[in-house]
Design an enzyme around this catalytic site. Structure first.
Site, PDB file in Angstrom:
ATOM      1  N   GLU A  52       0.804  -1.221   0.000  1.00 36.90           N
ATOM      2  CA  GLU A  52       0.000   0.000   0.000  1.00 36.90           C
ATOM      3  C   GLU A  52       0.840   1.275   0.000  1.00 36.90           C
ATOM      4  OE1 GLU A  52      -2.236   1.049   3.562  1.00 36.90           O
ATOM      5  OE2 GLU A  52      -1.559  -0.797   4.497  1.00 36.90           O
ATOM      6  N   SER A  68      -7.550   5.356   8.768  1.00 33.09           N
ATOM      7  CA  SER A  68      -8.019   4.883  10.077  1.00 33.09           C
ATOM      8  C   SER A  68      -6.932   5.189  11.108  1.00 33.09           C
ATOM      9  CB  SER A  68      -8.274   3.379  10.034  1.00 33.09           C
ATOM     10  OG  SER A  68      -9.118   3.044   8.962  1.00 33.09           O
ATOM     11  N   SER A  85       0.205   7.013   8.912  1.00 37.82           N
ATOM     12  CA  SER A  85       1.556   6.617   8.501  1.00 37.82           C
ATOM     13  C   SER A  85       2.294   7.845   8.015  1.00 37.82           C
ATOM     14  CB  SER A  85       1.515   5.614   7.340  1.00 37.82           C
ATOM     15  OG  SER A  85       1.435   4.303   7.830  1.00 37.82           O
ATOM     16  N   ARG A 128       9.327   4.744   5.512  1.00 42.13           N
ATOM     17  CA  ARG A 128       8.295   5.015   6.513  1.00 42.13           C
ATOM     18  C   ARG A 128       9.012   5.381   7.797  1.00 42.13           C
ATOM     19  NH1 ARG A 128       5.095   2.882  10.648  1.00 42.13           N
ATOM     20  NH2 ARG A 128       2.865   3.337  10.464  1.00 42.13           N
TER      21      ARG A 128
HETATM   22  P1  ADP Z   1      -8.319   3.394   5.451  1.00 38.96           P
HETATM   23  O1  ADP Z   1      -7.505   2.973   4.257  1.00 38.96           O
HETATM   24  O2  ADP Z   1      -7.685   3.053   6.752  1.00 38.96           O
HETATM   25  O3  ADP Z   1      -9.741   2.978   5.353  1.00 38.96           O
HETATM   26  P2  ADP Z   1      -8.895   6.159   4.558  1.00 38.96           P
HETATM   27  O4  ADP Z   1      -7.810   6.995   3.971  1.00 38.96           O
HETATM   28  O5  ADP Z   1      -9.922   5.652   3.617  1.00 38.96           O
HETATM   29  O6  ADP Z   1      -8.239   5.007   5.429  1.00 38.96           O
HETATM   30  O7  ADP Z   1      -9.564   7.031   5.692  1.00 38.96           O
HETATM   31  C1  ADP Z   1     -10.500   6.518   6.616  1.00 38.96           C
HETATM   32  C2  ADP Z   1     -10.934   7.664   7.520  1.00 38.96           C
HETATM   33  O8  ADP Z   1     -11.546   8.676   6.716  1.00 38.96           O
HETATM   34  C3  ADP Z   1     -11.963   7.310   8.550  1.00 38.96           C
HETATM   35  O9  ADP Z   1     -11.358   6.868   9.737  1.00 38.96           O
HETATM   36  C4  ADP Z   1     -12.704   8.616   8.764  1.00 38.96           C
HETATM   37  O10 ADP Z   1     -12.030   9.425   9.698  1.00 38.96           O
HETATM   38  C5  ADP Z   1     -12.587   9.314   7.418  1.00 38.96           C
HETATM   39  N1  ADP Z   1     -13.768   9.235   6.537  1.00 38.96           N
HETATM   40  C6  ADP Z   1     -14.027  10.104   5.524  1.00 38.96           C
HETATM   41  N2  ADP Z   1     -15.155   9.799   4.891  1.00 38.96           N
HETATM   42  C7  ADP Z   1     -15.657   8.693   5.498  1.00 38.96           C
HETATM   43  C8  ADP Z   1     -16.823   7.899   5.296  1.00 38.96           C
HETATM   44  N3  ADP Z   1     -17.729   8.192   4.339  1.00 38.96           N
HETATM   45  N4  ADP Z   1     -17.009   6.815   6.089  1.00 38.96           N
HETATM   46  C9  ADP Z   1     -16.123   6.514   7.053  1.00 38.96           C
HETATM   47  N5  ADP Z   1     -15.018   7.241   7.300  1.00 38.96           N
HETATM   48  C10 ADP Z   1     -14.767   8.320   6.547  1.00 38.96           C
END
Ligand code: ADP
Length: 363
Positions: free
Chosen positions: A135, A187, A190, A202
């Protein structure tokens, strides 16, 4: 494919801890002949994915991010940006099955933790093999690619971040950005130092990220979605919840240059019963957002100092529809670095991993 490219459809998928990001290239230069020969199932998938109703209740195509009339893999067409909650993966697999996806492609390129977590389900339930890519490799490749292929300016910053009235979004020329720091707030967080398009490291991370904001906000306010949490925060005042320097000093702590408005203790006022009774849900949402954002800003700044870097790019879906955090990060980076560091942002926020993944499919 005819020109040494993989058979269509062309996808890149980033299965994150919260959201799955899907990038789909839609060819628009299809000749009548090609359309006639195009297999019915491929036609269906193309029509389905580009329609607006395709993603059920939880999926979204971010139309404002679509890259139109782009050359990609020797073809011309649109790059589409789609997301849905990773918790809905079963519904996605079902869709792939009913749309006869496996009759077209035997494998799909995927990145993110979910590429590992869901591998078996893809294999067993839909007969699709996952081609897995790292990733962070994908993230760096995706940033480089989208910045160079978005005809509009991809990168921006906030000018005059110290003034609420004058603070304004401005385009930033990111053509020669090296070295720079990437702070990916999904979530979790990094932090990477990028020396060149294919050389990065990283350097740090944090478990206090977008998931923490959303999780705490749901607990504290009873809200259910990220949009709701951000809406609440935009109406709140975190000063009611946080203990400020002025609550402790009665004013500035001038000897060490700390303004009275600086947060001394996040949620520090909440130990007092009367204070607890006088705050609102929006106040709690705002305080949570400010706490998480400032912590990320502080970590980013320490990494930048350590690495001797002055440009810090913040990405990830935590910044989606979240101007409060972007302006706060812009302010914090400028203020605490005494104007030597700059916070930068990218329009495609959380989609770079998926973009890098689509690029892997083509290479
Ligand atoms: P991951 O790859 O860990 O899922 P993202 O870059 O997609 O990470 O970001 C997830 C974060 O984005 C969530 O923790 C929340 O803070 C935010 N977020 C933005 N839009 C949404 C949505 N529609 N649903 C849930 N989380 C969202």
């Amino acid at each position: 494919g005819e020109h040494g490219t993989p058979p269509m459809p062309w996808f890149g998928m980033d299965i994150g801890g919260t959201l799955t990001k899907l990038i789909y290239f839609e060819p628009k230069d299809i000749s009548v002949e090609e359309e006639e020969q195009e297999r019915e199932s491929l036609k269906q998938i193309r029509k389905y994915l580009t329609s607006n109703v395709a993603y059920g209740k939880t999926g979204v195509r971010d139309e404002h991010l679509e890259l139109k009339n782009r050359e990609f893999g020797g073809r011309r067409g649109s790059v589409h940006f789609i997301r849905f909650p990773t918790s809905e993966m079963d519904a996605f697999l079902q869709m792939a099955k009913t749309k006869h996806f496996p009759s077209l492609a035997r494998s799909i390129c995927a990145t993110g933790g979910g590429a590992y977590k869901f591998e078996e389900e893809f294999n067993k339930n839909v007969n699709l093999e996952l081609h897995k890519f790292d990733e962070l490799d994908c993230l760096i490749k995706g940033i480089h690619y989208i910045d160079r292929h978005n005809p509009n300016c991809e990168c921006y910053y906030y000018d005059q971040p110290r003034s609420v009235e004058a603070c304004e979004k401005r385009p930033y020329n990111f053509r020669n950005p090296y070295p720079y720091l990437v702070v990916n707030v999904g979530s979790g967080v990094s932090i990477l130092v990028v020396y060149s398009p294919d050389n990065y490291r990283r350097v740090s991370g944090s478990s206090l990220g977008g998931g923490t904001f959303l999780g705490l906000c749901c607990l504290l306010t009873g809200c259910e979605t990220f949009e709701e949490a951000i809406d609440l925060a935009s109406e709140g005042d975190s000063k009611n919840v946080d203990k400020l320097v002025r609550d402790i000093y009665g004013g500035d702590y001038s000897r060490f240059n700390l303004s009275g408005d600086t947060v001394a203790s996040s949620f520090g006022n909440m130990m007092c019963k009367e204070r607890r009774n006088s705050i609102s849900k929006p106040d709690l949402a705002k305080a949570t957002l400010v706490m998480i954002t400032n912590n990320i800003g502080s970590l980013a700044r320490m990494c930048a100092v350590q690495e001797g870097i002055d440009r810090v790019v913040f990405v990830g879906n935590f910044l989606r529809v979240n101007v409060i955090s972007m302006k706060l990060l812009a302010f914090a980076m400028d203020y605490w670095s005494e104007g030597t560091m700059k916070a930068l942002f990218l329009e495609h926020e959380g989609y770079f991993g998926a973009m890098g993944c689509l690029l892997e499919l083509m290479s």
